[in-house]
Design a protein around this motif. Structure first.
Motif, short mmCIF file in Angstrom:
data_model
loop_
_atom_site.label_atom_id
_atom_site.label_comp_id
_atom_site.label_asym_id
_atom_site.label_seq_id
_atom_site.Cartn_x
_atom_site.Cartn_y
_atom_site.Cartn_z
N ARG A 1 0.85 -1.19 0.00
CA ARG A 1 0.00 0.00 0.00
C ARG A 1 0.88 1.24 0.00
O ARG A 1 1.80 1.36 0.79
N VAL A 2 0.57 2.17 -0.89
CA VAL A 2 1.37 3.38 -1.00
C VAL A 2 0.92 4.40 0.05
O VAL A 2 -0.28 4.59 0.27
N GLN A 3 1.89 5.03 0.65
CA GLN A 3 1.59 6.10 1.60
C GLN A 3 2.47 7.30 1.33
O GLN A 3 3.66 7.15 1.04
N LEU A 4 1.89 8.47 1.40
CA LEU A 4 2.63 9.73 1.32
C LEU A 4 2.46 10.43 2.66
O LEU A 4 1.32 10.67 3.09
N VAL A 5 3.56 10.76 3.28
CA VAL A 5 3.50 11.39 4.60
C VAL A 5 4.28 12.71 4.56
O VAL A 5 5.50 12.70 4.33
N GLU A 6 3.56 13.79 4.77
CA GLU A 6 4.18 15.12 4.76
C GLU A 6 4.61 15.52 6.18
O GLU A 6 4.02 15.08 7.17
N SER A 7 5.60 16.37 6.21
CA SER A 7 6.04 16.96 7.48
C SER A 7 6.72 18.29 7.18
O SER A 7 7.02 18.59 6.02
N GLY A 8 6.96 19.06 8.23
CA GLY A 8 7.70 20.31 8.08
C GLY A 8 6.87 21.56 8.13
O GLY A 8 7.41 22.67 8.10
N GLY A 9 5.55 21.42 8.19
CA GLY A 9 4.72 22.61 8.29
C GLY A 9 4.87 23.28 9.64
O GLY A 9 5.50 22.74 10.56
N GLY A 10 4.29 24.46 9.76
CA GLY A 10 4.37 25.18 11.02
C GLY A 10 3.92 26.61 10.85
O GLY A 10 3.36 26.99 9.82
N ALA A 11 4.18 27.41 11.88
CA ALA A 11 3.82 28.82 11.88
C ALA A 11 5.08 29.66 11.81
O ALA A 11 6.00 29.46 12.62
N VAL A 12 5.11 30.58 10.86
CA VAL A 12 6.27 31.46 10.71
C VAL A 12 5.78 32.88 10.43
O VAL A 12 4.63 33.08 10.05
N GLN A 13 6.67 33.82 10.60
CA GLN A 13 6.35 35.20 10.24
C GLN A 13 6.66 35.44 8.77
O GLN A 13 7.48 34.73 8.16
N ALA A 14 6.03 36.43 8.22
CA ALA A 14 6.29 36.80 6.82
C ALA A 14 7.78 37.04 6.62
O ALA A 14 8.45 37.64 7.46
N GLY A 15 8.26 36.53 5.49
CA GLY A 15 9.68 36.62 5.20
C GLY A 15 10.47 35.42 5.63
O GLY A 15 11.64 35.27 5.25
N GLY A 16 9.86 34.56 6.42
CA GLY A 16 10.54 33.38 6.92
C GLY A 16 10.55 32.24 5.91
O GLY A 16 10.07 32.37 4.78
N SER A 17 11.12 31.12 6.35
CA SER A 17 11.27 29.95 5.47
C SER A 17 10.81 28.69 6.18
O SER A 17 10.86 28.60 7.42
N LEU A 18 10.38 27.75 5.38
CA LEU A 18 10.05 26.41 5.84
C LEU A 18 10.46 25.41 4.76
O LEU A 18 10.46 25.76 3.58
N ARG A 19 10.76 24.19 5.17
CA ARG A 19 10.99 23.14 4.21
C ARG A 19 10.05 21.98 4.50
O ARG A 19 10.10 21.39 5.58
N LEU A 20 9.21 21.69 3.55
CA LEU A 20 8.30 20.57 3.67
C LEU A 20 8.94 19.31 3.08
O LEU A 20 9.68 19.39 2.10
N SER A 21 8.63 18.19 3.69
CA SER A 21 9.12 16.91 3.20
C SER A 21 7.94 15.98 2.97
O SER A 21 6.94 16.03 3.68
N CYS A 22 8.08 15.11 1.99
CA CYS A 22 7.06 14.11 1.69
C CYS A 22 7.76 12.79 1.44
O CYS A 22 8.50 12.65 0.46
N VAL A 23 7.53 11.85 2.33
CA VAL A 23 8.13 10.53 2.19
C VAL A 23 7.12 9.60 1.53
O VAL A 23 5.99 9.49 1.99
N VAL A 24 7.56 8.93 0.49
CA VAL A 24 6.70 8.00 -0.24
C VAL A 24 7.11 6.58 0.12
O VAL A 24 8.27 6.20 -0.02
N SER A 25 6.18 5.80 0.60
CA SER A 25 6.47 4.42 0.93
C SER A 25 5.52 3.50 0.19
O SER A 25 4.39 3.87 -0.12
N GLY A 26 5.99 2.30 -0.09
CA GLY A 26 5.17 1.35 -0.84
C GLY A 26 6.04 0.56 -1.77
O GLY A 26 6.98 1.09 -2.37
N ASN A 27 5.76 -0.68 -1.90
CA ASN A 27 6.62 -1.55 -2.70
C ASN A 27 6.62 -1.16 -4.17
O ASN A 27 5.57 -1.00 -4.78
N THR A 28 7.78 -1.01 -4.73
CA THR A 28 7.99 -0.76 -6.16
C THR A 28 7.10 0.34 -6.70
O THR A 28 6.54 0.22 -7.79
N TYR A 29 6.94 1.38 -5.93
CA TYR A 29 6.11 2.49 -6.40
C TYR A 29 7.02 3.51 -7.02
O TYR A 29 7.86 4.10 -6.35
N ASN A 30 6.87 3.71 -8.32
CA ASN A 30 7.72 4.64 -9.05
C ASN A 30 6.86 5.67 -9.78
O ASN A 30 6.52 5.48 -10.95
#
Length: 125
Positions: A1-30
């Motif tokens: 079973r394929v799963q996509l799991v995001e992380s890295g969100g949050g609260a920031v002030q204008a002008g700031g930065s964030l990096r979101l990540s998405c991990v894809v899991s699942g057998n032979t999913y291309n």
């Protein structure tokens, strides 16, 4: 079973930065394409950035020059680096994956087969 799991969100002030990540899991999913979408409160889901298997990248006009999509195939992870954030970037951000042949519009919602649960990004002024 394929799963996509995001992380890295949050609260920031204008002008700031964030990096979101998405991990894809699942057998032979291309997937042929990965993308980030966002959905502001009360609005439709919109494409933000996409990357195709050959490395081509696409960005919404509203984020060009500020956001960068990248992927680490060894880690089955896609990233969204967001700089110079603005209050209008506030939204739930979703990772999406597509198996099909690339479409003319990389931000066609129906093109994407799998979706993550989302991660909230809040930018204050």
């Amino acid at each position: 079973r394929v799963q996509l799991v995001e992380s890295g969100g949050g609260a920031v002030q204008a002008g700031g930065s964030l990096r979101l990540s998405c991990v894809v899991s699942g057998n032979t999913y291309n997937p042929n394409a990965m993308a980030w979408f966002r959905q502001p409160p009360g609005k439709k889901r919109e494409g933000v950035a996409a990357i195709y298997v050959g490395g081509s990248t696409y960005y919404a006009d509203s984020v060009k020059g500020r956001f960068t999509i990248s992927q680490n195939n060894a880690k089955n992870t896609v990233y969204l680096q967001m700089n110079s954030l603005k209050p209008e970037d506030t939204a739930m951000y979703y990772c999406a994956a597509a198996l099909g042949i690339a479409t003319l519009d990389p931000f066609t919602v129906d093109y994407y087969n799998e979706w993550g649960q989302g991660t909230q990004v809040t930018v204050s002024s």
